[in-house]
Scaffold this motif. Structure first.
Motif, PDB file in Angstrom:
ATOM      1  N   SER A   1       1.048  -1.366   0.363  1.00 37.09           N
ATOM      2  CA  SER A   1      -0.101   0.158  -0.046  1.00 37.09           C
ATOM      3  C   SER A   1       1.252   1.146   0.065  1.00 37.09           C
ATOM      4  O   SER A   1       0.860   2.787  -0.625  1.00 37.09           O
ATOM      5  N   GLN A   2       2.267   1.569   0.718  1.00 36.93           N
ATOM      6  CA  GLN A   2       3.197   2.282   0.355  1.00 36.93           C
ATOM      7  C   GLN A   2       3.779   2.711  -0.613  1.00 36.93           C
ATOM      8  O   GLN A   2       3.275   4.048  -1.110  1.00 36.93           O
ATOM      9  N   ASN A   3       4.237   1.619  -0.952  1.00 36.44           N
ATOM     10  CA  ASN A   3       4.453   2.118  -2.612  1.00 36.44           C
ATOM     11  C   ASN A   3       3.831   2.256  -4.092  1.00 36.44           C
ATOM     12  O   ASN A   3       4.162   2.797  -4.541  1.00 36.44           O
ATOM     13  N   ILE A   4       2.438   1.566  -3.504  1.00 36.08           N
ATOM     14  CA  ILE A   4       1.767   1.950  -4.669  1.00 36.08           C
ATOM     15  C   ILE A   4       1.095   3.567  -4.013  1.00 36.08           C
ATOM     16  O   ILE A   4       1.312   4.555  -5.330  1.00 36.08           O
ATOM     17  N   TRP A   5       0.943   3.618  -2.977  1.00 35.41           N
ATOM     18  CA  TRP A   5       0.903   5.309  -3.178  1.00 35.41           C
ATOM     19  C   TRP A   5       2.131   5.987  -3.481  1.00 35.41           C
ATOM     20  O   TRP A   5       1.873   7.394  -3.906  1.00 35.41           O
ATOM     21  N   VAL A   6       3.734   6.300  -2.717  1.00 31.01           N
ATOM     22  CA  VAL A   6       4.225   6.332  -3.663  1.00 31.01           C
ATOM     23  C   VAL A   6       4.083   6.997  -5.136  1.00 31.01           C
ATOM     24  O   VAL A   6       4.358   8.128  -5.396  1.00 31.01           O
TER      25      VAL A   6
ATOM     26  N   VAL B   1      -5.081   0.356  -9.586  1.00 34.99           N
ATOM     27  CA  VAL B   1      -4.484   0.628  -7.576  1.00 34.99           C
ATOM     28  C   VAL B   1      -5.602   1.159  -6.370  1.00 34.99           C
ATOM     29  O   VAL B   1      -4.966   0.243  -5.235  1.00 34.99           O
ATOM     30  N   ALA B   2      -6.579   1.570  -7.161  1.00 33.49           N
ATOM     31  CA  ALA B   2      -8.664   1.560  -5.993  1.00 33.49           C
ATOM     32  C   ALA B   2      -7.970  -0.421  -5.444  1.00 33.49           C
ATOM     33  O   ALA B   2      -8.281  -0.843  -4.602  1.00 33.49           O
ATOM     34  N   VAL B   3      -8.203  -0.751  -6.649  1.00 31.05           N
ATOM     35  CA  VAL B   3      -8.158  -2.339  -6.548  1.00 31.05           C
ATOM     36  C   VAL B   3      -7.244  -3.470  -5.345  1.00 31.05           C
ATOM     37  O   VAL B   3      -7.555  -4.080  -4.542  1.00 31.05           O
ATOM     38  N   VAL B   4      -6.138  -2.934  -5.884  1.00 34.76           N
ATOM     39  CA  VAL B   4      -5.264  -3.144  -4.813  1.00 34.76           C
ATOM     40  C   VAL B   4      -5.051  -2.614  -3.307  1.00 34.76           C
ATOM     41  O   VAL B   4      -4.609  -3.538  -2.049  1.00 34.76           O
ATOM     42  N   LEU B   5      -5.974  -1.376  -3.268  1.00 37.75           N
ATOM     43  CA  LEU B   5      -5.547  -0.802  -2.101  1.00 37.75           C
ATOM     44  C   LEU B   5      -6.604  -0.862  -1.308  1.00 37.75           C
ATOM     45  O   LEU B   5      -7.332  -1.767  -0.116  1.00 37.75           O
ATOM     46  N   ILE B   6      -8.248  -1.685  -1.488  1.00 38.98           N
ATOM     47  CA  ILE B   6      -9.239  -2.541  -1.217  1.00 38.98           C
ATOM     48  C   ILE B   6      -9.053  -4.115  -0.458  1.00 38.98           C
ATOM     49  O   ILE B   6      -9.187  -4.545   0.418  1.00 38.98           O
ATOM     50  N   VAL B   7      -7.959  -4.502  -1.454  1.00 35.80           N
ATOM     51  CA  VAL B   7      -7.448  -6.267  -0.393  1.00 35.80           C
ATOM     52  C   VAL B   7      -6.700  -6.449   0.200  1.00 35.80           C
ATOM     53  O   VAL B   7      -7.138  -7.052   1.082  1.00 35.80           O
TER      54      VAL B   7
ATOM     55  N   ALA C   1      -9.426   6.639  -6.250  1.00 34.83           N
ATOM     56  CA  ALA C   1      -8.397   6.717  -6.731  1.00 34.83           C
ATOM     57  C   ALA C   1     -10.226   5.808  -7.846  1.00 34.83           C
ATOM     58  O   ALA C   1      -9.318   6.296  -9.225  1.00 34.83           O
ATOM     59  N   LEU C   2     -10.705   5.192  -6.833  1.00 37.09           N
ATOM     60  CA  LEU C   2     -12.234   4.752  -8.342  1.00 37.09           C
ATOM     61  C   LEU C   2     -12.857   6.527  -8.463  1.00 37.09           C
ATOM     62  O   LEU C   2     -13.144   6.069  -9.361  1.00 37.09           O
TER      63      LEU C   2
ATOM     64  N   ARG D   1      -5.226   4.299 -20.516  1.00 36.21           N
ATOM     65  CA  ARG D   1      -4.342   3.583 -19.578  1.00 36.21           C
ATOM     66  C   ARG D   1      -4.416   4.227 -18.057  1.00 36.21           C
ATOM     67  O   ARG D   1      -4.461   3.676 -17.416  1.00 36.21           O
ATOM     68  N   TRP D   2      -4.241   5.930 -17.941  1.00 35.85           N
ATOM     69  CA  TRP D   2      -4.818   6.371 -16.782  1.00 35.85           C
ATOM     70  C   TRP D   2      -5.347   5.659 -15.729  1.00 35.85           C
ATOM     71  O   TRP D   2      -5.325   5.672 -14.637  1.00 35.85           O
ATOM     72  N   ARG D   3      -6.828   5.830 -16.225  1.00 33.66           N
ATOM     73  CA  ARG D   3      -7.675   4.224 -16.030  1.00 33.66           C
ATOM     74  C   ARG D   3      -7.564   3.699 -15.270  1.00 33.66           C
ATOM     75  O   ARG D   3      -8.287   3.238 -14.553  1.00 33.66           O
ATOM     76  N   ILE D   4      -7.328   2.691 -15.598  1.00 30.87           N
ATOM     77  CA  ILE D   4      -7.247   1.547 -15.986  1.00 30.87           C
ATOM     78  C   ILE D   4      -5.705   1.692 -14.773  1.00 30.87           C
ATOM     79  O   ILE D   4      -6.096   0.938 -14.310  1.00 30.87           O
ATOM     80  N   PHE D   5      -4.630   2.438 -14.635  1.00 35.63           N
ATOM     81  CA  PHE D   5      -4.053   2.911 -13.623  1.00 35.63           C
ATOM     82  C   PHE D   5      -4.766   2.640 -11.964  1.00 35.63           C
ATOM     83  O   PHE D   5      -4.735   2.409 -10.715  1.00 35.63           O
TER      84      PHE D   5
END
Length: 200
Positions: free
Chosen positions: A20-25, A184-190, A86-87, A176-180
C-alpha cells in the motif's frame, strides 16, 4: 561488511513487501509536485522504526500488542479512503494524467498522508520493529545492520519517486490512466480487507 549486506537485503525485502505504501508513493509521485517530501517522509519514518527496532526491540514489544488494533483500523480507514479517491478518478476521468497544480496536495498535506500511510499499518511495526529489530539485535554489529537497512530505504523510495515521471509519460493516455487508477483502487481495497481480517 556482513551486517551491512544483511541489513540492506532484509531492509529491501521488507520495504518492498509493504504494497500500500509503495503504490501510494508511486501514484502520488506522478501527480504531486512534492516528490522530495514524499520520499523524505517515508525514509525518515523507516529510519525511526529501524533504529527503534534494532536498539529497543525488547521494550517496544512489551506494549506493541495493545497498539495494534488501533493501528489496524486506522490503516484500514486510510486505505479505503485512498481507494475511494482512486475509484472516483477512474470513474470520472476523461483525460490523461494532466493534474493542475491546485489539484495536487500541499506539501503539508502530502507529508501528513505520507505519515499516515507509513505508520498506520501494523505490518510496518511487526516487520520493521519486531522482525528487523530482532535480527538486527543479534548481529555482531547492530549499528552497521541498521545503517544497511536505512540505505535500502533511501535507495527504494528514491527509485520510486525517480521512476514516477517516466511512468507519467506513458500514463498520459486517458485509458491507461483510468486503468492504472482502477488497479490501484482494487489493490488498496484488497490490502484493506486482508488487514481487517488479521487477528491482533
Amino acid at each position: 561488511m556482513e551486517s551491512l549486506i544483511t541489513g540492506i537485503l532484509m531492509g529491501l525485502s521488507l520495504i518492498v513487501a509493504i504494497g500500500s505504501q509503495n503504490i501510494w508513493v508511486l501514484s502520488q509521485s506522478m501527480v504531486n509536485p512534492h516528490r522530495v517530501t514524499i520520499a523524505l517522509t517515508c525514509i525518515l519514518c523507516d529510519v525511526l522504526l529501524i533504529i527503534t527496532g534494532v536498539f529497543a526491540a525488547v521494550k517496544i514489544q512489551a506494549f506493541l500488542p495493545a497498539l495494534l488494533p488501533f493501528l489496524m483500523w486506522g490503516g484500514v480507514a486510510l486505505l479505503l479512503w485512498l481507494a475511494a479517491q482512486a475509484l472516483t478518478r477512474a470513474w470520472k476521468g476523461n483525460g490523461g494524467l494532466q493534474v493542475a497544480p491546485q489539484q495536487a496536495l500541499s506539501a503539508r498535506k502530502t507529508c501528513l498522508v505520507a505519515l499516515g500511510i507509513s505508520l498506520l499499518n501494523p505490518h510496518v511495526y511487526l516487520d520493521t520493529v519486531v522482525l528487523l529489530g530482532n535480527i538486527g539485535s543479534l548481529q555482531p554489529q547492530p549499528e552497521i545492520f541498521a545503517a544497511g537497512a536505512i540505505v535500502a530505504s533511501i535507495f527504494w523510495f528514491s527509485s520510486l519517486v525517480w521512476l514516477a515521471p517516466k511512468l507519467k509519460v506513458w500514463l498520459s493516455s486517458p485509458l491507461r490512466w483510468r486503468i492504472f487508477d482502477g488497479t490501484v483502487a482494487v489493490v488498496l481495497i484488497v490490502i484493506a480487507v486482508k488487514l481487517a481480517s488479521i487477528e491482533v
